[in-house]
Scaffold this motif. Structure first.
Motif, short mmCIF file in Angstrom:
data_model
loop_
_atom_site.label_atom_id
_atom_site.label_comp_id
_atom_site.label_asym_id
_atom_site.label_seq_id
_atom_site.Cartn_x
_atom_site.Cartn_y
_atom_site.Cartn_z
N PHE A 163 0.84 -1.20 0.00
CA PHE A 163 0.00 0.00 0.00
C PHE A 163 0.88 1.25 0.00
O PHE A 163 1.91 1.30 0.66
N GLN A 164 0.43 2.25 -0.78
CA GLN A 164 1.14 3.54 -0.85
C GLN A 164 0.46 4.56 0.05
O GLN A 164 -0.66 4.32 0.51
N ASP A 165 1.09 5.70 0.22
CA ASP A 165 0.51 6.75 1.10
C ASP A 165 -0.87 7.22 0.59
O ASP A 165 -1.71 7.66 1.38
N ASN A 166 -1.11 7.11 -0.72
CA ASN A 166 -2.40 7.60 -1.26
C ASN A 166 -3.51 6.55 -1.16
O ASN A 166 -4.59 6.74 -1.71
N GLY A 167 -3.22 5.42 -0.50
CA GLY A 167 -4.25 4.40 -0.30
C GLY A 167 -4.35 3.38 -1.41
O GLY A 167 -5.07 2.39 -1.30
N TYR A 168 -3.59 3.66 -2.50
CA TYR A 168 -3.57 2.69 -3.60
C TYR A 168 -2.42 1.72 -3.36
O TYR A 168 -1.43 2.06 -2.70
N THR A 169 -2.51 0.51 -3.96
CA THR A 169 -1.38 -0.42 -3.87
C THR A 169 -0.42 -0.15 -5.03
O THR A 169 -0.80 0.47 -6.04
N LYS A 170 0.80 -0.68 -4.92
CA LYS A 170 1.79 -0.52 -5.99
C LYS A 170 1.24 -1.10 -7.30
O LYS A 170 1.44 -0.54 -8.38
N GLU A 171 0.50 -2.21 -7.17
CA GLU A 171 -0.06 -2.85 -8.39
C GLU A 171 -1.01 -1.88 -9.09
O GLU A 171 -0.98 -1.75 -10.32
N GLU A 172 -1.82 -1.20 -8.32
CA GLU A 172 -2.78 -0.26 -8.89
C GLU A 172 -2.04 0.93 -9.51
O GLU A 172 -2.36 1.37 -10.63
N MET A 173 -1.00 1.39 -8.84
CA MET A 173 -0.23 2.51 -9.37
C MET A 173 0.51 2.10 -10.65
O MET A 173 0.66 2.89 -11.58
N LYS A 174 0.94 0.82 -10.71
CA LYS A 174 1.59 0.34 -11.95
C LYS A 174 0.62 0.49 -13.12
O LYS A 174 0.97 1.01 -14.18
N MET A 175 -0.62 0.06 -12.92
CA MET A 175 -1.60 0.12 -14.02
C MET A 175 -1.84 1.57 -14.42
O MET A 175 -1.93 1.91 -15.60
N ILE A 176 -1.93 2.44 -13.43
CA ILE A 176 -2.22 3.86 -13.69
C ILE A 176 -1.07 4.51 -14.46
O ILE A 176 -1.27 5.11 -15.52
N LEU A 177 0.14 4.33 -13.96
CA LEU A 177 1.30 5.03 -14.55
C LEU A 177 1.81 4.37 -15.84
O LEU A 177 2.13 5.05 -16.82
N GLU A 178 1.83 3.04 -15.85
CA GLU A 178 2.36 2.35 -17.03
C GLU A 178 1.46 2.56 -18.26
O GLU A 178 1.95 2.69 -19.38
N THR A 179 0.16 2.60 -18.02
CA THR A 179 -0.77 2.79 -19.14
C THR A 179 -0.47 4.10 -19.87
O THR A 179 -0.37 4.15 -21.10
N LYS A 180 -0.28 5.15 -19.11
CA LYS A 180 0.02 6.47 -19.70
C LYS A 180 1.33 6.42 -20.49
O LYS A 180 1.42 6.95 -21.59
N LYS A 181 2.35 5.75 -19.91
CA LYS A 181 3.67 5.72 -20.56
C LYS A 181 3.60 4.91 -21.86
O LYS A 181 4.11 5.35 -22.89
N ILE A 182 2.97 3.75 -21.81
CA ILE A 182 2.91 2.88 -23.01
C ILE A 182 2.10 3.56 -24.12
O ILE A 182 2.49 3.57 -25.29
N MET A 183 0.98 4.20 -23.73
CA MET A 183 0.14 4.85 -24.74
C MET A 183 0.72 6.20 -25.15
O MET A 183 0.24 6.84 -26.07
#
Ligand code: 2RA
Length: 329
Positions: free
Chosen positions: A194-214
């Motif tokens: 879990f991260q400080d913003n309440g999301y897990t690293k897995e969730e943040m991976k999906m959020i950040l990686e999607t933007k980078k790949i696209m």
């Protein structure tokens, strides 16, 4: 091609060997690399026994390509050492994915960005790969605005220990635990830390990686990643809002034209994607496509893929195939 598989004894490592053999990747010499405790073990590749070696020996052999699936700390420490001897590293861990100097590649989407200068290439997270494979042509034609995704992830994403915990719980046996709670007959809304913003690293991976790949920071992504007691693959419920108007028929047309996607969507005959059908396959299966009747230009869909295959091993091998085909290695 002298190829090293680093983390060869793990679940993904085993799939990488399977995929290399199935796709007849031009391996002239295979180096199986694992931690010191596995050195000397024998593993089979294309009918031949291959002995596991340690990192230093593998680097000394200077393979042209090294496919890593050995965790972030191992990649951070050893990938640069392979790169120094001229090896191109394709890394399955999260170590390099958000490094601005490293490419994050799904071949169907952005392999064309690769150049000879890329010596460490990041393989995206499995749950990200299947989602962007399914959505990338829709984005091209309709411009994604916002993605809301909930995942239903297989225990194989955690590794052998998690699979053993599930099997032991099913058989009423004691054993090592990969999770803080029982996983059989249960779901855990908790993958990675879990991260400080309440999301897990897995969730943040999906959020950040999607933007980078696209290649599009404007896409808004929010995610909930959940572990479920399933073996065959990851499933995802995805709600996508687009900038442009569309009809459902256009969505089906675009999905049908999307590389790597198979549409399984005939609910009248109870046909929809399931992990048991995706298991062992390399395609991304999409179904339950329907308009979100609560807001315009928005569609729901269900996306399933084998997380060890297209979610990890096959995507990495496809990157290696691209490197060979375009003489980048
Ligand atoms: C998981 N995506 O499913 C992560 C890492 N494989 O656990």
């Amino acid at each position: 091609m002298k190829v090293a598989v680093v983390g060869a004894t793990g679940l993904v490592g085993g799939e990488i060997l399977k995929v290399l053999a199935e796709r007849d990747f031009p391996v002239t010499e295979l180096l199986l690399v694992a931690s010191e405790r596995s050195v000397g073990k024998q593993m089979e590749f294309k009918g031949k026994q291959v002995k596991v070696i340690g990192m230093q020996d593998a680097i000394a052999a200077a393979p042209q390509i090294a496919i890593f699936s050995a965790g972030g700390s191992t990649s951070t420490e050893w990938a640069p050492k392979f790169a120094e001897v001229g090896t191109v590293v394709v890394d399955n861990s999260s170590a390099w994915r958000m490094d601005p100097t490293k490419k994050l590649v799904v071949p169907e989407i952005n392999a064309k960005e690769l150049t000879k200068e890329d010596k460490i290439i990041a393989n995206p997270n499995c749950s990200t790969i299947q989602m962007v494979v399914a959505l990338n042509k829709l984005h091209e034609e309709l411009q994604m605005k916002r993605i809301v995704v909930s995942t239903y992830q297989s225990v194989t994403g955690t590794g052998v220990k998690a699979v053993d915990q599930l099997m032991n719980e099913r058989e009423g046996k004691e054993g090592e635990k990969a999770y803080p709670y029982q996983i059989d007959l249960n779901v855990l809304p908790h993958i990675d830390v879990f991260q400080d913003n309440g999301y897990t690293k897995e969730e943040m991976k999906m959020i950040l990686e999607t933007k980078k790949i696209m290649g599009d920071d404007s896409i808004r992504v929010t995610a909930t990643a959940v572990r479920i007691p399933v073996m065959g693959g990851h499933s995802e419920s995805v709600n996508v809002e687009f900038e442009k108007d569309f009809t459902l028929d256009e969505v089906y047309r675009i999905l049908g034209e999307t590389e790597g996607v198979v549409v399984v969507d005939d609910v009248k005959n109870l046909k929809y994607p399931m992990p048991q059908d995706a298991h062992g396959k390399d395609e991304v299966f999409v179904g339950r496509v329907r308009l979100d009747e609560t807001q315009p230009r928005t569609v729901n869909m269900w996306i399933v893929a084998d997380n060890l295959r297209k979610g990890a091993a096959t995507n990495a091998v496809q990157i290696a195939e691209y490197l060979v085909k375009h003489e980048l290695v």
